[in-house]
Design a protein around this motif. Structure first.
Motif, mmCIF file in Angstrom:
data_model
loop_
_atom_site.group_PDB
_atom_site.id
_atom_site.type_symbol
_atom_site.label_atom_id
_atom_site.label_comp_id
_atom_site.label_asym_id
_atom_site.label_seq_id
_atom_site.Cartn_x
_atom_site.Cartn_y
_atom_site.Cartn_z
ATOM 1 N N GLU A 433 43.663 28.509 32.966
ATOM 2 C CA GLU A 433 42.219 28.340 33.107
ATOM 3 C C GLU A 433 41.650 29.335 34.116
ATOM 4 O O GLU A 433 42.282 29.677 35.099
ATOM 5 C CB GLU A 433 41.896 26.909 33.554
ATOM 6 N N GLY A 434 40.431 29.759 33.860
ATOM 7 C CA GLY A 434 39.742 30.626 34.810
ATOM 8 C C GLY A 434 39.937 32.107 34.567
ATOM 9 O O GLY A 434 39.594 32.926 35.425
ATOM 10 N N ILE A 435 40.472 32.502 33.423
ATOM 11 C CA ILE A 435 40.602 33.926 33.096
ATOM 12 C C ILE A 435 39.526 34.285 32.084
ATOM 13 O O ILE A 435 39.546 33.808 30.946
ATOM 14 C CB ILE A 435 41.999 34.246 32.518
ATOM 15 N N GLU A 436 38.572 35.096 32.476
ATOM 16 C CA GLU A 436 37.551 35.547 31.530
ATOM 17 C C GLU A 436 37.588 37.059 31.324
ATOM 18 O O GLU A 436 36.840 37.586 30.517
ATOM 19 C CB GLU A 436 36.160 35.114 32.001
ATOM 20 N N CYS A 437 38.486 37.735 32.048
ATOM 21 C CA CYS A 437 38.636 39.189 31.894
ATOM 22 C C CYS A 437 40.076 39.461 31.455
ATOM 23 O O CYS A 437 41.022 39.162 32.198
ATOM 24 C CB CYS A 437 38.340 39.913 33.208
ATOM 25 N N TYR A 438 40.240 40.028 30.271
ATOM 26 C CA TYR A 438 41.585 40.252 29.753
ATOM 27 C C TYR A 438 41.553 41.363 28.712
ATOM 28 O O TYR A 438 40.498 41.744 28.202
ATOM 29 C CB TYR A 438 42.163 38.972 29.141
ATOM 30 N N ASP A 453 38.818 45.664 26.262
ATOM 31 C CA ASP A 453 38.895 44.631 27.296
ATOM 32 C C ASP A 453 37.690 43.715 27.232
ATOM 33 O O ASP A 453 36.550 44.176 27.046
ATOM 34 C CB ASP A 453 38.966 45.266 28.687
ATOM 35 N N MET A 454 37.933 42.433 27.435
ATOM 36 C CA MET A 454 36.877 41.425 27.492
ATOM 37 C C MET A 454 36.523 41.155 28.949
ATOM 38 O O MET A 454 37.405 40.936 29.780
ATOM 39 C CB MET A 454 37.341 40.128 26.835
ATOM 40 N N TYR A 455 35.239 41.198 29.248
ATOM 41 C CA TYR A 455 34.728 40.799 30.562
ATOM 42 C C TYR A 455 33.682 39.719 30.312
ATOM 43 O O TYR A 455 32.501 40.009 30.159
ATOM 44 C CB TYR A 455 34.115 41.990 31.295
ATOM 45 N N GLY A 456 34.141 38.473 30.228
ATOM 46 C CA GLY A 456 33.234 37.422 29.799
ATOM 47 C C GLY A 456 32.831 37.682 28.360
ATOM 48 O O GLY A 456 33.678 37.814 27.467
ATOM 49 N N LEU A 546 43.054 44.951 35.343
ATOM 50 C CA LEU A 546 43.424 43.699 34.703
ATOM 51 C C LEU A 546 44.926 43.470 34.690
ATOM 52 O O LEU A 546 45.396 42.319 34.728
ATOM 53 C CB LEU A 546 42.875 43.669 33.270
ATOM 54 N N ASP A 547 45.707 44.542 34.623
ATOM 55 C CA ASP A 547 47.155 44.375 34.526
ATOM 56 C C ASP A 547 47.767 43.809 35.807
ATOM 57 O O ASP A 547 48.882 43.285 35.784
ATOM 58 C CB ASP A 547 47.822 45.705 34.168
ATOM 59 N N HIS A 548 47.067 43.878 36.931
ATOM 60 C CA HIS A 548 47.596 43.350 38.194
ATOM 61 C C HIS A 548 47.216 41.886 38.424
ATOM 62 O O HIS A 548 47.436 41.352 39.514
ATOM 63 C CB HIS A 548 47.112 44.198 39.365
ATOM 64 N N ARG A 549 46.668 41.232 37.418
ATOM 65 C CA ARG A 549 46.265 39.831 37.554
ATOM 66 C C ARG A 549 47.416 38.933 38.023
ATOM 67 O O ARG A 549 47.238 38.131 38.956
ATOM 68 C CB ARG A 549 45.694 39.329 36.230
ATOM 69 N N PRO A 550 48.635 39.031 37.430
ATOM 70 C CA PRO A 550 49.724 38.158 37.891
ATOM 71 C C PRO A 550 50.082 38.370 39.361
ATOM 72 O O PRO A 550 50.398 37.399 40.065
ATOM 73 C CB PRO A 550 50.894 38.538 36.978
ATOM 74 N N ASP A 706 48.534 39.349 27.782
ATOM 75 C CA ASP A 706 47.596 40.324 27.207
ATOM 76 C C ASP A 706 48.079 41.756 27.372
ATOM 77 O O ASP A 706 47.516 42.673 26.755
ATOM 78 C CB ASP A 706 46.190 40.147 27.800
ATOM 79 N N PHE A 707 49.128 41.976 28.207
ATOM 80 C CA PHE A 707 49.663 43.327 28.375
ATOM 81 C C PHE A 707 51.101 43.447 27.865
ATOM 82 O O PHE A 707 51.747 44.467 28.094
ATOM 83 C CB PHE A 707 49.590 43.753 29.846
#
Length: 724
Positions: A433-438, A453-456, A546-550, A706-707
């Motif tokens: 939950e809480g991921i809107e950019c991917y 890429d999706m940003y919202g 976005l790839d550094h999200r984790p 997503d990556f």
């Protein structure tokens, strides 16, 4: 004082293409012997006519009063011709003046020299006649003189307007591609607007509101020059102040009556724009024009624009000036924009007329609007076209499929992949939950090489540079297919949002992050409870990797009460995660002031205490050499290379990473962890580091679903002190 019955000649220059409009206007204002020339109109009449033209002309650039003309071949000819004029008969010796010189000859090779010779001649004339001289004043002089040299003939004129008449006085804020006010007025009239017809007018991309303001001023019969305080005739000895005051009084009375008419007809002018910044400018300009409450502007992206409810059953005009660009990415984006413009017009404004002013005429075919009437106009030196369309059903699209234009075979293939990827990611997005950019697509079909890429609800399409062996036309065609597919996918979501298209090039020179069109538009997004700010327009990168999200998530979940160091911090999104996660203290270092200002936005968006979370503007390598203190968690994410002028030498991650890691480990607490990441695909970790520290590659764990299709997006290690 002049003779009230004296007849003067006047010349009114204007933008090319609107001479017929100006000729008609001058005739209606009382001009005699009105004749059009290229980019101008001649007329004659009393001085009162000259004043009236200054005050009321919506289309002219200036009102010039010719004094005399002379054959001029040399600089000496120019000096003698100008000196022969009885200048003390036109302005006082204690007044100021300026000369605007246009034209060149074999001997007079630049306008600065020509203006200087004219000024010398005028000053010398005063000295010889009166023993004293006037002063030069470039900004708002008492008298402005124009000298124009064409084909060996010099024409001297008094510029009654003083400065260009397009400067109405209401516009201080302008958009990215502003129209001059007199050109905007011409567009409105050529679009078929009739100020006495109670005709609603809508601009779906209104920018700073110039088209709307000009139309509303026509409707209210507001003299375009009424707000101006400076005129070129202020210091002219033949100025008839009484005549001028009478005209001003009449114009004020007309404005009062016109505003009363607008009060009785409140729903005529509507503007929309996706940019809150542009709308802020529009509000300010509307208020300054005295039209607050009479022009309604609201935020809306084009594909979500709805006809105002008060216009239900009404028919009127859409008039707009869409952006245009020069890069491939611009043209591809505009193809989508024009298609959306046509779709919106058919959905919301059937039976209306839509007028599109453009410098890129072929784009209008993508609106799928037909049988236009065309007018050739110029925006400065840029040739443009105004297309007037009647909004009708696109008969090329079958009624059974009217809302879904047929996609090309290439676009259909890409669209199928987008839908497949979206379905595959749906469960993950629900779980996390809480991921809107991917990332939705990353060159999954290698020939269609782009990242999506999706940003919202917004979508960013970034083109990868095609290999040299790929035919450029083929690569362009494929990229257009990607954009076509994305546009269809976005429409199918039914959530609005914007489409942003970027042509990504390999880094050149000192540009690590290439700047595109500067809009200054920042958008808030959320990532697992953290507020972040992105810019989807101005740079190739958006401000959020976005790839550094984790890794950001891992830091956020393990940082409470700890000290955090973020080197090469970029926009410090990881620091924002650390702040939200409860970090006791952090230091973020980057040598870009632009990105540190952005970092500050990210921290403040999460109510972080800037005393506890320090931002340092410095070269990370130099900062490490002098750094003191201890950190529990360090993030080191350097660029692949940099040759910035701010650095004493070039940086290369392969060559320089050992010194960086050693420097970080000196600052790392005994039980701390250094996260080292980079995106150099051929990177090889220095074996000396692996023998010196505990080095664990965690690349697989640092890649979200997503990556997974592009596992080489980066590599990442956790490095700790060795305890043998």
């Amino acid at each position: 004082m002049s003779d009230d019955n004296q007849t003067y000649q006047f010349y009114l220059p204007c933008p090319k293409g609107i001479e017929p409009l100006l000729l008609d206007e001058v005739t209606k204002l009382g001009g005699s012997n009105v004749k059009a020339s290229v980019a101008g109109v001649y007329t004659e009449g009393s001085i009162k006519l000259g004043y009236k033209l200054c005050l009321w002309s919506r289309f002219a650039n200036r009102v010039l009063l010719p004094l005399d003309s002379f054959p001029v071949n040399t600089a000496d000819d120019l000096y003698e011709a100008v000196k022969s004029v009885d200048w003390p008969n036109h302005f006082r010796a204690n007044a100021t003046f300026a000369v605007d010189f246009q034209g060149v000859s074999d001997e007079i090779r630049n306008t600065h020299f020509g203006a200087l010779r004219c000024k010398d001649a005028i000053v010398d004339k005063f000295k010889s006649v009166m023993g004293t001289r006037p002063n030069i004043e470039k900004q708002q002089p008492d008298l402005r003189i124009q000298a124009r040299l064409t084909k060996g003939q010099l024409r001297l004129s008094i510029d009654l307007s003083g400065e260009s008449l397009h400067r109405r006085g209401y516009r201080q804020q302008v958009g990215l591609a502003p129209l001059k006010e007199n050109l905007a007025a011409a567009i409105v009239v050529r679009a078929g607007y009739h100020s006495d017809a109670k005709q609603p007018l809508v601009d779906p991309m209104c920018g700073s509101g110039t088209l709307l303001i000009e139309a509303a001023m026509m409707a209210a019969n507001i003299a375009p020059g009424l707000r101006r305080s400076y005129w070129g005739f202020n210091g002219w000895l033949k100025h008839q102040a009484k005549e001028w005051r009478e005209l001003i009084s009449e114009a004020r009375d007309a404005r009062t009556k016109g505003l009363e008419w607008l009060e009785a007809n409140p729903n005529l002018f509507f503007g929309f724009d996706k940019s809150n910044r542009a709308l802020g400018d529009a509000h300010a300009n509307i208020k300054r024009a005295g039209l607050d409450g009479h022009i309604h502007v609201k935020p809306s992206v084009l594909d979500q624009l709805k006809k105002p409810a008060v216009l239900a059953g009404e028919k009127g005009l859409i008039v707009t000036n869409p952006p245009y660009g020069e890069r491939l990415a611009d043209e591809v984006a505009l193809t989508h924009l024009y298609r959306t413009l046509g779709d919106m017009a058919r959905e919301q404004f059937m039976g209306w007329q839509i007028s599109i002013f453009t410098a890129n005429a072929p784009l209008c075919k993508h609106t799928r609007l037909f049988r236009p009437k065309q007018y050739k106009l110029f925006n400065g030196a840029i040739p443009c076209t105004l297309f007037n369309f009647r909004v009708e059903e696109d008969k090329r699209v079958s009624s059974a499929n009217a809302d879904s234009p047929k996609l090309s075979e290439e676009a259909t293939m890409v669209l199928n992949r987008l839908n497949k990827n979206a379905s595959k990611l749906k469960r993950w997005l629900k779980r996390e939950e809480g991921i809107e950019c991917y990332r939705l697509y990353d060159a999954d079909i290698p020939e269609y090489s782009a990242a999506i890429d999706m940003y919202g609800n917004d979508i960013v399409v970034s083109e990868y540079r095609a290999p040299a062996k790929i035919d450029p036309e083929k690569a362009e065609s494929r990229f257009r297919a990607v954009v076509e597919a994305v546009g269809h996918y976005q429409s199918s979501l039914g959530k609005g949002g914007e489409l942003h298209i970027k042509a990504r090039e390999r880094q050149r020179g000192s540009s690590q992050y290439e700047v595109l069109d500067k809009t200054g538009e920042y958008k808030p997004v959320k990532e697992q409870g953290v507020n972040l700010v992105v810019n989807l327009n101005d740079y190739l990168d958006t401000g959020l990797f976005l790839d550094h999200r984790p890794l950001r998530r891992k830091i956020q979940q393990s940082i409470r009460g700890k000290r955090f160091l973020n080197l090469f911090c970029y926009t410090a999104s990881a620091t924002a995660h650390a702040a939200v996660g409860g970090a006791a203290h952090s230091v973020s270092v980057d040598m870009s002031k632009t990105y540190l200002e952005w970092a500050k936005r990210n921290l403040l968006a999460n109510h972080a205490n800037l005393d506890a979370h320090q931002l340092v503007n410095e070269n990370c390598l130099e900062w490490l050499k002098a750094a003191r203190g201890e950190f529990d968690v360090i993030m080191l994410d350097p660029p692949t290379f940099s040759n910035s002028k701010k650095m004493s030498s070039k940086f290369d991650v392969q060559t320089d990473h050992r010194a960086l890691v050693d420097g970080c480990m000196k600052l790392l607490a005994d039980d701390g962890v250094l996260y080292f990441s980079n995106n150099f695909r051929k990177f090889v970790m220095d074996t000396g580091l692996e023998s010196k520290y505990d080095v664990f590659e965690m690349t697989k764990q640092s890649i979200d679903p997503d990556f997974e299709r592009n596992a080489k997006i980066h590599r990442c290690w956790a490095i700790r002190h060795r305890h043998d």
